[in-house]
Motif scaffolding. Structure first.
Motif, PDB file in Angstrom:
ATOM      1  N   THR A 353      72.440  42.055  -8.935  1.00 50.37           N
ATOM      2  CA  THR A 353      73.367  42.482  -7.878  1.00 50.37           C
ATOM      3  C   THR A 353      74.254  43.627  -8.354  1.00 50.37           C
ATOM      4  OG1 THR A 353      73.400  40.190  -7.095  1.00 50.37           O
ATOM      5  CG2 THR A 353      75.066  41.665  -6.214  1.00 50.37           C
ATOM      6  N   ARG A 354      74.751  43.516  -9.563  1.00 50.23           N
ATOM      7  CA  ARG A 354      75.576  44.603 -10.117  1.00 50.23           C
ATOM      8  C   ARG A 354      74.785  45.903 -10.174  1.00 50.23           C
ATOM      9  NH1 ARG A 354      80.756  44.750 -12.872  1.00 50.23           N
ATOM     10  NH2 ARG A 354      79.680  45.559 -14.682  1.00 50.23           N
ATOM     11  N   GLN A 355      73.522  45.830 -10.594  1.00 46.19           N
ATOM     12  CA  GLN A 355      72.717  47.048 -10.696  1.00 46.19           C
ATOM     13  C   GLN A 355      72.463  47.671  -9.329  1.00 46.19           C
ATOM     14  OE1 GLN A 355      71.860  48.556 -13.672  1.00 46.19           O
ATOM     15  NE2 GLN A 355      71.418  50.206 -12.208  1.00 46.19           N
ATOM     16  N   ARG A 356      72.222  46.846  -8.312  1.00 39.50           N
ATOM     17  CA  ARG A 356      71.991  47.391  -6.960  1.00 39.50           C
ATOM     18  C   ARG A 356      73.260  48.067  -6.446  1.00 39.50           C
ATOM     19  NH1 ARG A 356      68.539  49.392  -6.098  1.00 39.50           N
ATOM     20  NH2 ARG A 356      68.020  48.987  -3.922  1.00 39.50           N
ATOM     21  N   CYS A 357      74.418  47.509  -6.771  1.00 41.85           N
ATOM     22  CA  CYS A 357      75.675  48.163  -6.385  1.00 41.85           C
ATOM     23  C   CYS A 357      75.811  49.519  -7.079  1.00 41.85           C
ATOM     24  CB  CYS A 357      76.864  47.275  -6.729  1.00 41.85           C
ATOM     25  SG  CYS A 357      77.001  45.782  -5.725  1.00 41.85           S
ATOM     26  N   LEU A 358      75.484  49.571  -8.363  1.00 40.79           N
ATOM     27  CA  LEU A 358      75.561  50.833  -9.100  1.00 40.79           C
ATOM     28  C   LEU A 358      74.557  51.845  -8.561  1.00 40.79           C
ATOM     29  CD1 LEU A 358      75.917  49.434 -12.731  1.00 40.79           C
ATOM     30  CD2 LEU A 358      77.671  50.635 -11.412  1.00 40.79           C
ATOM     31  N   ASP A 359      73.348  51.381  -8.252  1.00 38.43           N
ATOM     32  CA  ASP A 359      72.317  52.288  -7.733  1.00 38.43           C
ATOM     33  C   ASP A 359      72.763  52.971  -6.455  1.00 38.43           C
ATOM     34  OD1 ASP A 359      70.683  51.526  -9.816  1.00 38.43           O
ATOM     35  OD2 ASP A 359      69.489  50.125  -8.631  1.00 38.43           O
ATOM     36  N   ASN A 363      81.578  50.850  -4.824  1.00 41.82           N
ATOM     37  CA  ASN A 363      82.746  50.470  -5.610  1.00 41.82           C
ATOM     38  C   ASN A 363      83.036  48.997  -5.322  1.00 41.82           C
ATOM     39  OD1 ASN A 363      85.163  50.196  -6.901  1.00 41.82           O
ATOM     40  ND2 ASN A 363      86.147  51.958  -5.960  1.00 41.82           N
ATOM     41  N   THR A 364      82.457  48.113  -6.123  1.00 44.14           N
ATOM     42  CA  THR A 364      82.570  46.678  -5.879  1.00 44.14           C
ATOM     43  C   THR A 364      83.218  45.999  -7.078  1.00 44.14           C
ATOM     44  OG1 THR A 364      80.356  46.335  -6.782  1.00 44.14           O
ATOM     45  CG2 THR A 364      80.539  46.583  -4.400  1.00 44.14           C
ATOM     46  N   SER A 365      83.574  44.746  -6.893  1.00 42.41           N
ATOM     47  CA  SER A 365      84.091  43.937  -7.998  1.00 42.41           C
ATOM     48  C   SER A 365      83.538  42.529  -7.867  1.00 42.41           C
ATOM     49  CB  SER A 365      85.619  43.934  -8.004  1.00 42.41           C
ATOM     50  OG  SER A 365      86.120  43.561  -6.740  1.00 42.41           O
ATOM     51  N   PHE A 366      83.439  41.856  -9.020  1.00 38.33           N
ATOM     52  CA  PHE A 366      82.819  40.540  -9.103  1.00 38.33           C
ATOM     53  C   PHE A 366      83.785  39.552  -9.742  1.00 38.33           C
ATOM     54  CE2 PHE A 366      79.344  43.314  -8.507  1.00 38.33           C
ATOM     55  CZ  PHE A 366      78.213  42.603  -8.147  1.00 38.33           C
ATOM     56  N   VAL A 367      83.847  38.360  -9.161  1.00 35.16           N
ATOM     57  CA  VAL A 367      84.510  37.226  -9.795  1.00 35.16           C
ATOM     58  C   VAL A 367      83.603  36.021  -9.579  1.00 35.16           C
ATOM     59  CG1 VAL A 367      86.853  38.092  -9.469  1.00 35.16           C
ATOM     60  CG2 VAL A 367      85.838  36.650  -7.723  1.00 35.16           C
ATOM     61  N   GLY A 368      83.796  34.989 -10.388  1.00 34.21           N
ATOM     62  CA  GLY A 368      82.909  33.857 -10.193  1.00 34.21           C
ATOM     63  C   GLY A 368      83.395  32.585 -10.820  1.00 34.21           C
ATOM     64  N   HIS A 369      83.037  31.467 -10.168  1.00 34.01           N
ATOM     65  CA  HIS A 369      83.194  30.144 -10.749  1.00 34.01           C
ATOM     66  C   HIS A 369      81.896  29.887 -11.522  1.00 34.01           C
ATOM     67  CE1 HIS A 369      86.341  30.169  -7.788  1.00 34.01           C
ATOM     68  NE2 HIS A 369      85.512  30.007  -6.779  1.00 34.01           N
ATOM     69  N   VAL A 370      81.735  30.622 -12.607  1.00 37.56           N
ATOM     70  CA  VAL A 370      80.418  30.732 -13.221  1.00 37.56           C
ATOM     71  C   VAL A 370      79.960  29.449 -13.890  1.00 37.56           C
ATOM     72  CG1 VAL A 370      80.376  33.227 -13.458  1.00 37.56           C
ATOM     73  CG2 VAL A 370      81.527  31.850 -15.202  1.00 37.56           C
ATOM     74  N   GLY A 371      80.856  28.508 -14.129  1.00 36.50           N
ATOM     75  CA  GLY A 371      80.443  27.237 -14.701  1.00 36.50           C
ATOM     76  C   GLY A 371      79.529  26.449 -13.794  1.00 36.50           C
ATOM     77  N   ASP A 372      79.597  26.704 -12.490  1.00 34.96           N
ATOM     78  CA  ASP A 372      78.676  26.037 -11.576  1.00 34.96           C
ATOM     79  C   ASP A 372      77.779  27.027 -10.827  1.00 34.96           C
ATOM     80  OD1 ASP A 372      80.693  26.996  -9.934  1.00 34.96           O
ATOM     81  OD2 ASP A 372      81.452  25.019  -9.391  1.00 34.96           O
ATOM     82  N   TRP A 389      78.979  51.549   4.578  1.00 32.21           N
ATOM     83  CA  TRP A 389      78.814  50.194   5.100  1.00 32.21           C
ATOM     84  C   TRP A 389      77.345  49.838   5.266  1.00 32.21           C
ATOM     85  CZ3 TRP A 389      81.852  46.363   4.595  1.00 32.21           C
ATOM     86  CH2 TRP A 389      83.217  46.574   4.478  1.00 32.21           C
ATOM     87  N   ALA A 390      76.514  50.817   5.597  1.00 34.58           N
ATOM     88  CA  ALA A 390      75.074  50.540   5.656  1.00 34.58           C
ATOM     89  C   ALA A 390      74.554  50.154   4.272  1.00 34.58           C
ATOM     90  CB  ALA A 390      74.324  51.763   6.185  1.00 34.58           C
ATOM     91  N   ALA A 391      75.033  50.849   3.243  1.00 34.85           N
ATOM     92  CA  ALA A 391      74.631  50.525   1.875  1.00 34.85           C
ATOM     93  C   ALA A 391      75.158  49.155   1.459  1.00 34.85           C
ATOM     94  CB  ALA A 391      75.130  51.607   0.920  1.00 34.85           C
ATOM     95  N   ILE A 392      76.374  48.837   1.885  1.00 33.50           N
ATOM     96  CA  ILE A 392      76.952  47.523   1.572  1.00 33.50           C
ATOM     97  C   ILE A 392      76.113  46.409   2.172  1.00 33.50           C
ATOM     98  CG2 ILE A 392      78.891  45.987   2.129  1.00 33.50           C
ATOM     99  CD1 ILE A 392      80.737  48.432   1.675  1.00 33.50           C
ATOM    100  N   HIS A 393      75.747  46.556   3.443  1.00 31.90           N
ATOM    101  CA  HIS A 393      74.990  45.490   4.095  1.00 31.90           C
ATOM    102  C   HIS A 393      73.578  45.374   3.526  1.00 31.90           C
ATOM    103  CE1 HIS A 393      78.015  44.193   6.919  1.00 31.90           C
ATOM    104  NE2 HIS A 393      78.252  45.441   7.275  1.00 31.90           N
ATOM    105  N   ALA A 394      72.997  46.498   3.111  1.00 30.62           N
ATOM    106  CA  ALA A 394      71.685  46.436   2.468  1.00 30.62           C
ATOM    107  C   ALA A 394      71.776  45.670   1.144  1.00 30.62           C
ATOM    108  CB  ALA A 394      71.146  47.844   2.240  1.00 30.62           C
TER     109      ALA A 394
END
Length: 459
Positions: A353-359, A363-372, A389-394
């Motif tokens: 997902t991070r790579q698709r955002c970079l491609d 300009n996105t950010s990630f947080v997570g409850h990564v333990g689950d 927004w078209a790129a965001i939805h894709a």
């Protein structure tokens, strides 16, 4: 809503029923700010009987009813897309009783979970589900909310023992049991948890409380990449450390928190880990194991917070992440989503997902409850930037497909609401007809929170 219905509501509820523009506008959107639909009127319910009578008038006059509490949902659950009545239960906000010996409390649906914790603390207990927002217990049950504590204590679903639920046909059901376990009949309680008010309206809950942890400390561990941080989270969970919380924030989110709260955290992908133990010696042992795991996994820095104020500041930074990022881009529209995957697949799905955002230059950010295995992506752009927004939805679509292909789910805690119906249809294509049958059984005329969860069969 016809004038006869409005008159009937005024006659029954008096000043508790409002059609003022300001009150209706306050009930027209949720925290996501993506949708705006005015209800025809708003009822501030004060009792279970108010709820029952409101549903009876809805049944008689044929208007829809959308339950409303804190309004902190992010998928449009409380937006009255078909108008009608917004049923506000925030006035049903009493903690009806705490049973310390039974580790449980009984509350009305409008009780904010921090208020329950304030009252439970004097008994050495707490409600463990912590979504960050000032959510109410009824709203949390309606969406099966979770948050930072889910890795140790489970979601709302795991912490509700019993509920009272008002149905559209006039009945009030008691579902579940105050006993710790039961094998008596069909499990109707779990049918209403996560149903987003589409099957009934929760009027009372008995919930599980936990003993306050003994000795606590928190670690802040920085990594060169998000993938390495996610891989470390998998290792920590496999080490039987049973962390109280295990969270991830990427470098843009850390930078936003630094600016918003005046902090000086290293602006790198970061794991935030909270550990608890019954004694200082046991806690020190857990700390040494966790620190070694993180360093072996590539952590560049491991900082420890032991004092209560230090830990409070650390978790404030995590809980204020969404607000901090939003503050960096005034005027931008926001889209915050979540997905949850099996823990061993988390590094791959996050990395993809991070790579698709970079491609796409997003300009996105990630947080997570990564333990689950649960993570969030915060997208944003000016509302009129149609190309972005078209790129965001894709990218959003690709994230959902990756999560489902990994054996995950389109939502770990936000719920379906208005925004994830097509992904629900993909995830549960074989059971959608059964879900529709259940909806028709409990709400034959489609008056309870219409337009939510289930996609239109006509497409």
């Amino acid at each position: 809503m016809q004038e006869t219905a409005l008159s009937a509501l005024r006659a029954r509820f008096g000043e508790a029923f409002s059609v003022s523009a300001a009150v209706r506008e306050a009930h027209a959107r949720d925290e996501s700010r993506l949708d705006f639909h005015l209800p025809d009127g708003v009822l501030h319910a004060r009792s279970e009987q108010d709820v029952v009578d409101a549903l009876a008038l809805a049944r008689q006059h044929g208007f829809p009813v959308t339950p409303f509490a804190a309004g902190s949902s992010l998928e449009g659950q409380i937006v009255p897309v078909h108008g009608g009545l917004s049923l506000d239960v925030t006035g049903m906000n009493a903690v009806l009783g705490i049973e310390p010996g039974g580790f449980q409390a009984t509350v009305q649906p409008g009780v904010p979970y921090p208020e329950l914790n304030r009252q439970a603390r004097r008994h050495g207990l707490f409600w463990a589900v912590d979504p960050g927002a000032e959510a109410t217990l009824g709203g949390m049950a309606s969406t099966n909310a979770s948050g930072t504590g889910a890795v140790r204590y489970g979601t709302t679903r795991d912490n509700v023992l019993e509920m009272r639920v008002a149905l559209m046909d006039g009945r009030v059901l008691r579902v579940g049991s105050r006993a710790r376990k039961t094998s008596a009949g069909y499990d109707l309680k779990h049918l209403f948890i996560g149903a987003e008010g589409t099957l009934g309206v929760i009027t009372e809950l008995t919930v599980r409380l936990w003993p306050l942890p003994g000795d606590l400390l928190a670690l802040r561990c920085t990594f060169p990449t998000v993938r390495e941080a996610a891989e470390c989270a998998v290792l920590v969970m496999g080490a039987a450390l049973n962390p109280e919380r295990l969270e991830l924030m990427d470098e843009p989110m850390i930078a936003a928190v630094n600016r918003h709260l005046g902090r000086t955290y290293p602006e790198q992908p970061t794991l935030w880990i909270e550990l608890a133990a019954a004694s200082p010696a046991a806690l020190q042992d857990a700390l040494e194991v966790c620190r070694a795991l993180c360093l072996d996994a590539g952590a560049q820095d491991v900082a420890t917070a032991t004092a209560a104020e230090e830990r409070r500041a650390l978790w404030e930074a995590r809980h204020r992440a969404y607000t901090a990022m939003s503050a960096q881009y005034p005027g931008h529209a926001q889209l915050s989503t979540d997905a949850c995957v099996p823990l061993h697949r988390l590094p791959d799905v996050l990395d993809f997902t991070r790579q698709r955002c970079l491609d796409r230059g997003l300009n996105t950010s990630f947080v997570g409850h990564v333990g689950d295995g649960n993570f969030h992506v915060l997208f944003h752009a000016p509302p009129d930037d149609h190309a972005t927004w078209a790129a965001i939805h894709a990218t959003y679509d690709e994230l959902m497909q990756a999560a489902l292909a990994a054996g995950g789910t389109c939502t770990g805690e936000h719920g379906v609401g208005l925004h994830k119906q097509k992904y629900l249809a993909q995830e549960h294509a074989g059971t959608l007809d059964v879900m529709r049958d259940l909806k028709k059984l409990f709400d034959p005329h489609g008056l309870l929170n219409p337009g939510k969860i289930l996609p239109d069969p006509a497409g």
